[in-house]
Design a protein around this motif. Structure first.
Motif, short mmCIF file in Angstrom:
data_model
loop_
_atom_site.label_atom_id
_atom_site.label_comp_id
_atom_site.label_asym_id
_atom_site.label_seq_id
_atom_site.Cartn_x
_atom_site.Cartn_y
_atom_site.Cartn_z
N ASP A 12 92.12 21.37 -48.95
CA ASP A 12 92.54 22.35 -47.94
C ASP A 12 91.39 23.27 -47.56
O ASP A 12 90.72 23.82 -48.42
CB ASP A 12 93.66 23.22 -48.51
N TYR A 13 91.19 23.45 -46.25
CA TYR A 13 90.34 24.58 -45.80
C TYR A 13 91.22 25.46 -44.90
O TYR A 13 91.97 24.96 -44.07
CB TYR A 13 89.06 24.11 -45.10
N TYR A 14 91.15 26.78 -45.15
CA TYR A 14 92.07 27.70 -44.47
C TYR A 14 91.49 28.21 -43.15
O TYR A 14 90.34 28.64 -43.10
CB TYR A 14 92.39 28.88 -45.40
N LEU A 15 92.31 28.16 -42.11
CA LEU A 15 91.92 28.76 -40.83
C LEU A 15 92.10 30.28 -40.95
O LEU A 15 92.91 30.75 -41.73
CB LEU A 15 92.79 28.20 -39.70
N ASP A 16 91.33 31.03 -40.17
CA ASP A 16 91.27 32.48 -40.31
C ASP A 16 92.28 33.17 -39.39
O ASP A 16 92.03 33.35 -38.20
CB ASP A 16 89.83 32.95 -40.00
N GLU A 17 93.43 33.54 -39.98
CA GLU A 17 94.51 34.14 -39.17
C GLU A 17 94.08 35.46 -38.53
O GLU A 17 94.51 35.78 -37.42
CB GLU A 17 95.75 34.35 -40.05
N GLU A 18 93.23 36.21 -39.23
CA GLU A 18 92.80 37.52 -38.69
C GLU A 18 91.94 37.36 -37.44
O GLU A 18 91.77 38.29 -36.67
CB GLU A 18 92.01 38.31 -39.76
N HIS A 19 91.34 36.19 -37.26
CA HIS A 19 90.51 35.93 -36.08
C HIS A 19 91.08 34.77 -35.27
O HIS A 19 90.41 33.78 -35.00
CB HIS A 19 89.06 35.65 -36.49
N ALA A 20 92.36 34.92 -34.92
CA ALA A 20 93.06 33.96 -34.03
C ALA A 20 92.95 32.52 -34.54
O ALA A 20 92.73 31.60 -33.77
CB ALA A 20 92.56 34.08 -32.59
N TRP A 21 93.09 32.35 -35.85
CA TRP A 21 93.09 31.03 -36.48
C TRP A 21 91.77 30.28 -36.27
O TRP A 21 91.76 29.05 -36.12
CB TRP A 21 94.26 30.17 -35.99
N ALA A 22 90.66 30.99 -36.26
CA ALA A 22 89.36 30.34 -36.06
C ALA A 22 89.00 29.50 -37.28
O ALA A 22 89.41 29.78 -38.40
CB ALA A 22 88.29 31.40 -35.81
N LEU A 23 88.19 28.47 -37.02
CA LEU A 23 87.66 27.64 -38.10
C LEU A 23 86.37 28.30 -38.59
O LEU A 23 85.45 28.53 -37.81
CB LEU A 23 87.39 26.23 -37.56
N ASP A 24 86.33 28.61 -39.89
CA ASP A 24 85.22 29.38 -40.45
C ASP A 24 84.35 28.46 -41.31
O ASP A 24 84.84 27.81 -42.23
CB ASP A 24 85.81 30.53 -41.30
N LEU A 25 83.06 28.41 -40.97
CA LEU A 25 82.14 27.50 -41.66
C LEU A 25 82.00 27.81 -43.15
O LEU A 25 81.93 26.89 -43.97
CB LEU A 25 80.76 27.58 -40.98
N ALA A 26 81.98 29.10 -43.49
CA ALA A 26 81.86 29.49 -44.91
C ALA A 26 83.07 28.96 -45.70
O ALA A 26 82.93 28.51 -46.84
CB ALA A 26 81.76 31.00 -45.03
#
Length: 495
Positions: free
Chosen positions: A204-218
């Motif tokens: 699992d890699y989590y999308l960033d809900e705080e930033h409109a579900w952005a995909l975060d490379l880190a």
């Protein structure tokens, strides 16, 4: 374990045990879960049955906002698609004066490409050659002239079938060498279900809900590094536009993902079935294939990619025809032959679905009689979806305890709901996930069927539900109001 003597004793007594039981069946199948058609939908069907039998409920109909099935929600089919299909299914209509000439020409062209000039014949396993050529031209137009090779295109039974086929090709190894597949969380449960069935390792890699579900490379890097202790990560799945989260990836983000996959030696799978569904100001769909090619070598020449599309979503909503395709890029030629072999075992995708896909990828041109009506119908569907996406976000964000990111694309909102501690406790007593308890209560009291966030995956301690933006506008407003009122009442009840 019963001994042989016990079993023969049982058969002498006329009691024959079943060969296939929960204990003897494939354990991987038992682990499969598919929330979109899970227990909540079973309950919705029971409630519909009870309403038909005249059982009194606090509502008069069940509204199924659980699945992206546009026509079940009242969206009208595109006339041009259905006219051509009607002629293909019943060619005697070709002489009827009720159909425009371009419709007849198109039906004849498709029938010429079918065995025995009939939609009822098998096609070759990878799909009708003419249609794969039309798909290649569509991809080329979409991607601004970047060439596509029909031999790299395989037609499929919806996109789902092609996704599962690719995963079958990719999953191998034992123990720590077992294939790991990175999937976004929240995800479309086809992925977790297919990985469970194939006994692959879900990473699992989590999308960033705080930033409109952005995909975060880190976050991608974190997931990959942690997974390497328990499996061999070989695949990265991306859903763009997002399901259930509705985000549309920026070009920069796609470039970053491609670089990451290249550096880490991952096969890329791009689920792009919502490519026609982009609503937000400033958002645009960029295909992985286009970005990959424009990045030039070594990415364009070496990075392996499979991208998927379908007739079920977009403005088409033709879910029942089960039409779709996958395009593979930079795949090993010998592996591609193995993939064709694997597909041949299933014979071929449904030919009516292939015909429909052909119409989707080569719609009427401005000089043809059907163009004006086609264009008007297409724009009407997409404009209404955009308006509903905006309305849903607005109404949810006005409700205390509900927060909804912008629905930039696709067909769903995935709002976060605050649930009081007592509701969480009650859910645990009942052996339910807290958001499943909320969604079941919502269904029993209002007839609104949505899917709990736990079926898609979410950060620990957060609760969501997925709701389609498909109900007609006349039903959507009161439905959102009902949902808002229910959440307020539920919160009060368990506070």
């Amino acid at each position: 374990m019963a001994s042989v003597n016990d079993q023969s004793q049982a058969s002498r007594n006329g009691l024959k045990g079943k060969v296939l039981t929960l204990d003897t069946m494939n354990p991987c199948v038992r682990r499969v879960e598919y929330a979109v058609r899970g227990p909540i939908v079973q309950r919705a069907l029971e409630l519909e049955q009870e309403l038909r039998q005249g059982v009194k409920k606090p509502f008069t109909e069940v509204i199924r906002a659980n699945i992206g099935d546009a026509q079940a929600m009242g969206q009208r089919p595109i006339t041009f698609f259905r006219q051509v299909l009607a002629l293909c299914v019943y060619p005697s209509l070709l002489s009827s004066p009720d159909f425009p000439e371009d419709v007849k020409r198109r039906a004849e062209r498709i029938l010429q490409a079918c065995g025995g000039h009939s939609l009822g014949s098998y096609s070759i396993s990878s799909g009708i050659q003419l249609i794969r050529e039309d798909v290649a031209q569509y991809i080329e137009r979409r991607d601004g002239g970047i060439p596509a090779d029909p031999n790299n295109i395989f037609l499929s039974t919806g996109a789902s079938d092609a996704i599962v086929t690719l995963l079958k090709m990719l999953v191998a190894g034992e123990g720590r060498a077992r294939t790991g597949v990175l999937i976004p969380i929240p995800q479309y449960p086809l992925y977790s279900a297919a990985l469970a069935e194939l006994d692959a390792v879900q990473v699992d890699y989590y999308l960033d809900e705080e930033h409109a579900w952005a995909l975060d490379l880190a976050e991608l890097r974190r997931a990959l590094c942690q997974a390497r202790d328990r499996c061999c990560p070989r695949v990265l799945c991306v859903i763009n536009p997002g399901n259930p989260t509705g985000q549309v990836q920026t070009r920069e983000c796609i470039e970053d993902v491609i670089r990451f996959a290249f550096e880490e030696g991952l096969f890329l799978m791009a689920d792009e079935v919502y490519q026609d569904n982009v609503y937000a100001e400033g958002s645009r769909f960029h295909s992985f294939k286009k970005v990959l090619t424009e990045m030039g070598p070594p990415y364009a020449t070496q990075q392996e990619l499979a991208s998927f599309h379908s007739v079920s979503k977009g403005y088409m909503g033709e879910c029942g025809f089960r039409g779709g395709y996958v395009e593979v890029v930079n795949m090993d030629a010998e592996v591609q032959k193995q993939m064709a072999k694997l597909m041949s075992v299933r014979l071929c995708p449904p030919v009516p679905g292939q015909a429909l896909l052909d119409l989707v990828v080569s719609p009427p041109t401005p000089s043809e009689p059907s163009f004006k009506q086609f264009q008007a119908e297409r724009q009407e569907v997409l404009a209404e979806l955009a308006a509903k996406a905006k309305l849903m976000e607005q109404v949810f964000n006005e409700a205390p305890g509900i927060r909804c990111n912008p629905v930039q694309g696709a067909m769903y909102s995935f709002p976060r709901v605050q649930l009081p501690p007592r509701a969480v406790q009650r859910a645990q007593e009942l052996g339910l996930a807290p958001d499943m308890f909320f969604c079941l209560s919502l269904l029993e009291e209002t007839g609104i069927c949505v899917v709990p966030g736990s079926g898609f995956g979410q950060q620990e301690g957060t609760y969501h539900f997925r709701m389609t933006i498909l109900p007609p506008m006349a039903k959507l407003r009161p439905l959102l109001e009902k949902l808002r009122q229910f959440h307020a009442k539920f919160t009060k009840e368990y506070s």
